[in-house]
Write a protein that holds these residues in place. Structure first.
Motif, PDB file in Angstrom:
ATOM      1  N   MET A 138      -8.963  10.526  -1.504  1.00 23.98           N
ATOM      2  CA  MET A 138      -8.427  10.339  -2.857  1.00 23.98           C
ATOM      3  C   MET A 138      -6.947  10.708  -2.911  1.00 23.98           C
ATOM      4  N   LEU A 139      -6.580  11.724  -2.139  1.00 22.35           N
ATOM      5  CA  LEU A 139      -5.207  12.241  -2.173  1.00 22.35           C
ATOM      6  C   LEU A 139      -4.278  11.556  -1.176  1.00 22.35           C
ATOM      7  N   ARG A 140      -4.845  10.683  -0.308  1.00 23.12           N
ATOM      8  CA  ARG A 140      -4.094  10.091   0.805  1.00 23.12           C
ATOM      9  C   ARG A 140      -3.514  11.192   1.680  1.00 23.12           C
ATOM     10  N   TRP A 143       0.834  -1.198   0.000  1.00 21.24           N
ATOM     11  CA  TRP A 143       0.000   0.000   0.000  1.00 21.24           C
ATOM     12  C   TRP A 143       0.872   1.253   0.000  1.00 21.24           C
ATOM     13  N   GLN A 144       1.927   1.249   0.810  1.00 24.07           N
ATOM     14  CA  GLN A 144       2.823   2.408   0.880  1.00 24.07           C
ATOM     15  C   GLN A 144       3.522   2.650  -0.448  1.00 24.07           C
ATOM     16  N   SER A 166      -0.519   6.830  -5.636  1.00 29.25           N
ATOM     17  CA  SER A 166      -1.834   7.291  -5.179  1.00 29.25           C
ATOM     18  C   SER A 166      -2.567   8.015  -6.307  1.00 29.25           C
ATOM     19  N   ILE A 167      -2.890   7.273  -7.353  1.00 34.19           N
ATOM     20  CA  ILE A 167      -3.639   7.824  -8.476  1.00 34.19           C
ATOM     21  C   ILE A 167      -5.081   7.358  -8.324  1.00 34.19           C
ATOM     22  N   GLY A 195      -2.133  14.666 -11.809  1.00 33.85           N
ATOM     23  CA  GLY A 195      -1.204  14.880 -12.916  1.00 33.85           C
ATOM     24  C   GLY A 195      -1.397  13.881 -14.043  1.00 33.85           C
ATOM     25  N   PRO A 196      -1.575  12.591 -13.724  1.00 26.35           N
ATOM     26  CA  PRO A 196      -1.796  11.617 -14.797  1.00 26.35           C
ATOM     27  C   PRO A 196      -3.051  11.889 -15.631  1.00 26.35           C
ATOM     28  N   TYR A 197      -3.963  12.692 -15.108  1.00 25.84           N
ATOM     29  CA  TYR A 197      -5.184  13.054 -15.844  1.00 25.84           C
ATOM     30  C   TYR A 197      -5.043  14.393 -16.559  1.00 25.84           C
ATOM     31  N   GLY A 198      -3.875  15.005 -16.490  1.00 24.70           N
ATOM     32  CA  GLY A 198      -3.636  16.238 -17.216  1.00 24.70           C
ATOM     33  C   GLY A 198      -3.468  17.475 -16.356  1.00 24.70           C
ATOM     34  N   LEU A 199      -3.642  17.380 -15.056  1.00 23.43           N
ATOM     35  CA  LEU A 199      -3.462  18.533 -14.184  1.00 23.43           C
ATOM     36  C   LEU A 199      -1.992  18.955 -14.216  1.00 23.43           C
TER      37      LEU A 199
END
Length: 171
Positions: free
Chosen positions: A119-121, A71-72, A76-77, A152-156
């Motif tokens: 979502m962001l942990r 998990w660590q 965290s996407i 970021g992986p979604y374009g942010l």
């Protein structure tokens, strides 16, 4: 209530049908220790704490330690709806035209500060305090960096974050 929904300690506790207080009592630790682990405030619980938590939940210690380690290490996407993916790709300069506050923007992604934090942990208090206006110097670095890492992986982009920081925290 757990802030990080997929944390292995939380999942083991739920599989065992226990509250945080019940797990803490069985394991011989403070409830605040269980909460801190599930909230993500304790990033790397000690082996001795993991051992008593594993025993209390009936999980073999090696399996428990491996679940926590995986998990660590897991990126965290978060999984998001297509509408959220689209939101991350709008030109940053139009954010202030569409949204009057960070809270309004956040509700497009998550219904509550706690849901976004999960979502962001990230500890939910960071998001809640930011939305309440408790941070006088703007968006906390930990929040902006977690947003960038998660979305970021979604374009942010960094430019998107900079424009998002221009929005007031709340209306």
């Amino acid at each position: 209530m757990a802030r990080i929904s997929d944390h292995p300690v939380r999942l083991a506790r739920l599989r065992s049908s226990m509250t945080q207080a019940e797990l803490a009592k069985r394991a011989g630790v403070q409830r605040s220790a269980v909460t801190a682990i599930e909230d993500g405030r304790t990033k790397k619980p000690s082996e001795s704490v993991l051992a008593v938590l594993a025993q209390a939940t009936g999980t073999p210690i090696k399996d428990f330690e491996e679940e926590v380690r995986q998990w660590q290490a897991k990126p965290s996407i978060p999984s998001v709806r297509p509408a959220v993916e689209n939101l991350m790709t709008i030109p940053p300069y139009v954010l202030t035209q569409y949204y009057k506050s960070f809270v309004q923007w956040r509700t497009e992604i998550a219904q509550s500060p706690t849901a976004l934090a999960s979502m962001l942990r990230l500890n939910a208090a960071v998001v809640s305090r930011y939305e309440a206006g408790d941070y006088k110097r703007g968006m906390p670095e930990v929040l902006s960096s977690k947003l960038l890492k998660a979305f970021g992986p979604y374009g942010l982009t960094i430019e998107y974050i900079l424009e998002l920081e221009k929005l007031p925290a709340h209306e």
